[in-house]
Write an enzyme that holds these catalytic residues in place. Structure first.
Site, PDB file in Angstrom:
ATOM      1  N   LYS A  55      -7.522  39.181 -12.266  1.00  0.00           N
ATOM      2  CA  LYS A  55      -8.909  38.367 -12.612  1.00  0.00           C
ATOM      3  C   LYS A  55      -8.886  37.098 -11.848  1.00  0.00           C
ATOM      4  O   LYS A  55      -7.691  36.602 -11.310  1.00  0.00           O
ATOM      5  CB  LYS A  55      -8.968  38.075 -14.009  1.00  0.00           C
ATOM      6  CG  LYS A  55      -9.106  39.439 -14.761  1.00  0.00           C
ATOM      7  CD  LYS A  55     -10.345  40.148 -14.848  1.00  0.00           C
ATOM      8  CE  LYS A  55     -10.403  41.666 -15.607  1.00  0.00           C
ATOM      9  NZ  LYS A  55     -11.438  42.297 -15.681  1.00  0.00           N
TER      10      LYS A  55
HETATM   11  C1  LIG Z   1     -11.048  43.368 -16.833  1.00  0.00           C
HETATM   12  C2  LIG Z   1     -12.449  44.051 -17.679  1.00  0.00           C
HETATM   13  C3  LIG Z   1     -12.494  44.027 -18.907  1.00  0.00           C
HETATM   14  C4  LIG Z   1     -11.124  43.610 -19.973  1.00  0.00           C
HETATM   15  O1  LIG Z   1     -10.286  44.046 -19.309  1.00  0.00           O
HETATM   16  P1  LIG Z   1      -8.654  43.977 -20.151  1.00  0.00           P
HETATM   17  O2  LIG Z   1      -7.727  44.530 -19.157  1.00  0.00           O
HETATM   18  O3  LIG Z   1      -8.690  44.683 -21.484  1.00  0.00           O
HETATM   19  O4  LIG Z   1      -8.468  42.554 -20.180  1.00  0.00           O
HETATM   20  C5  LIG Z   1     -13.788  44.620 -19.869  1.00  0.00           C
HETATM   21  N1  LIG Z   1     -14.650  44.762 -18.744  1.00  0.00           N
HETATM   22  C6  LIG Z   1     -14.678  44.542 -17.374  1.00  0.00           C
HETATM   23  C7  LIG Z   1     -16.048  44.699 -16.856  1.00  0.00           C
HETATM   24  C8  LIG Z   1     -13.661  44.278 -16.654  1.00  0.00           C
HETATM   25  O5  LIG Z   1     -13.518  44.110 -15.367  1.00  0.00           O
END
Ligand SMILES: *Cc1c(COP(=O)(O)O)cnc(C)c1O
Length: 383
Positions: free
Chosen positions: A193
């Site tokens: 991210k």
């Molecule tokens: C990254 C993401 C999440 C959450 O991901 P985690 O790996 O649980 O932190 C949720 N929704 C979207 C659209 C994502 O890209």
């Protein structure tokens, strides 16, 4: 205007799909925590939450151990339970629908605007039934959906709106920050991210009662005024540890810089793809006053071209991923009854989209190399 370099590099480059951007400041911050007695439920999470709510512009922010955990807690706060329906896109990461199943409710998938990949007010409105409880608009690839009409629909039908902002920290819709528009919003800090805490997430809201509820739920159902072992409700261990929080505090201070670097890399890609027919660049809507580049996803003319491109690039040191693979086509969702033909635009996007290597530390030479390989691949396929 930039042309893709005509002189091909003699050496094969190996390009990472994504990279966290960690400096000595982050390393020192995490090391400092290790020299204290507070590895969980200490001062760092408090500071991270305060800093984060200030950055996004909500009253409250509650740290959790992943974006998925945050989405689950938001479903509980919205009172989603068995027999309810929640509207969500299939063109997303699987957590945007799994969080509904965790509470034994039914995900109702709606189709997307093929240009942005985001759900639309029209598809949402058409999917509302007397059982609909909430809407989860996802900010796909870091771009907010058209939230004003979505909020209008929600208010008219008495529905909660939980923004899945996990891909959109720092994005703005008509000048308003992603995460400040719905009843609550969730952010995520996995290493790919825009900012990372290793694993981690944050739920934000302006509601004091939900802030209390999130704090209780993440900590085994202890009420905020409870003693150590007084469990008022069914809760979870969704706590964010102090090392992760310390990392998050520093990443947040660097976030605007990280976002600017990602925008620059996206710009390098855009300039090159302007000159390359057969590759559709990401589309930015007028309502997106600030894009928060999470991934760089292009679309090819058809599925076979996209599918052939993946091994072609891999052989040349360039990883790439179909992104997203629609949730309703994942095996266990198909077992529940969904299948091909349900969501035409979502499926077309799923068949033709490709995420390319992307991060804040990517160099212009690396972007150039990736684009050269894609050009060569298209040429070879046309032959
Ligand atoms: C990254 C993401 C999440 C959450 O991901 P985690 O790996 O649980 O932190 C949720 N929704 C979207 C659209 C994502 O890209």
């Amino acid at each position: 205007m930039v042309n893709i370099t005509e002189i091909k590099p003699k050496v094969k480059m190996n390009i990472p799909m994504a990279s966290p951007d960690i400096t000595q400041i982050e390393i020192d911050a995490v090391t400092d925590v290790l020299q204290t007695r507070w590895l969980s439920i200490g001062p760092k999470i408090k500071q991270f939450e305060t800093d984060f709510s200030y950055y996004v512009g909500t009253r409250y922010a509650v740290g959790v151990n992943s974006g998925t955990s945050g989405l689950h807690l938001a479903m509980i706060a919205a009172g989603v339970s068995e027999g309810d329906e929640v509207i969500t896109p299939s063109f997303s990461f699987i957590a945007s629908a799994n969080c509904i199943l965790y509470e034994r409710a039914k995900p109702v998938f709606v189709d997307i605007d093929p240009r942005t990949g985001n759900i639309t007010p029209e598809t949402i409105e058409a999917a509302i039934t007397p059982r609909t409880k909430a809407i989860i608009p996802v900010h796909v690839f870091g771009q907010p959906p058209d939230l004003d009409p979505i909020m209008d629909i929600a208010r008219r039908h008495n529905l909660y709106v939980i923004e899945d902002s996990c891909e959109a920290i720092g994005a703005e819709y008509k000048g308003r920050a992603a995460g400040t528009i719905g009843d609550a919003a969730v952010f995520a800090f996995y290493p790919n991210k825009q900012m990372t805490t290793g694993e981690g997430g944050m739920v934000v809201t302006d509601r004091a009662d939900w802030d209390d509820l999130f704090r209780s739920l993440r900590n085994q159902g202890r009420d905020v005024f409870d003693g150590w072992l007084n469990h008022t409700r069914l809760g979870y261990n969704y706590r964010l540890d102090e090392l992760s929080a310390a990392l998050g505090i520093v990443q947040l201070t660097r976030l605007d810089d990280l976002l600017a670097k990602r925008a620059q890399v996206a710009g390098w890609y855009n300039e090159r793809f302007d000159e390359l027919p057969g590759v559709h660049k990401p589309f930015i809507a007028d309502t997106t006053t600030r894009m928060s580049w999470f991934v760089y996803v292009v679309r090819f003319e058809d599925g076979p071209t996209r599918n052939a491109m993946i091994p072609f690039l891999k052989e040349r040191g360039v990883p790439s991923r179909p992104y997203f693979t629609p949730i309703h086509l994942q095996p266990f969702y198909q077992n529940m009854g969904w299948g091909r033909g349900d969501l035409p635009e979502t499926e077309k996007a799923g068949d033709t989209s490709l995420a390319l290597p992307f991060s804040s530390v990517m160099t212009e030479e690396q972007v150039d190399y990736v684009c050269q390989q894609i050009r060569d691949g298209l040429e070879e396929m046309l032959r």
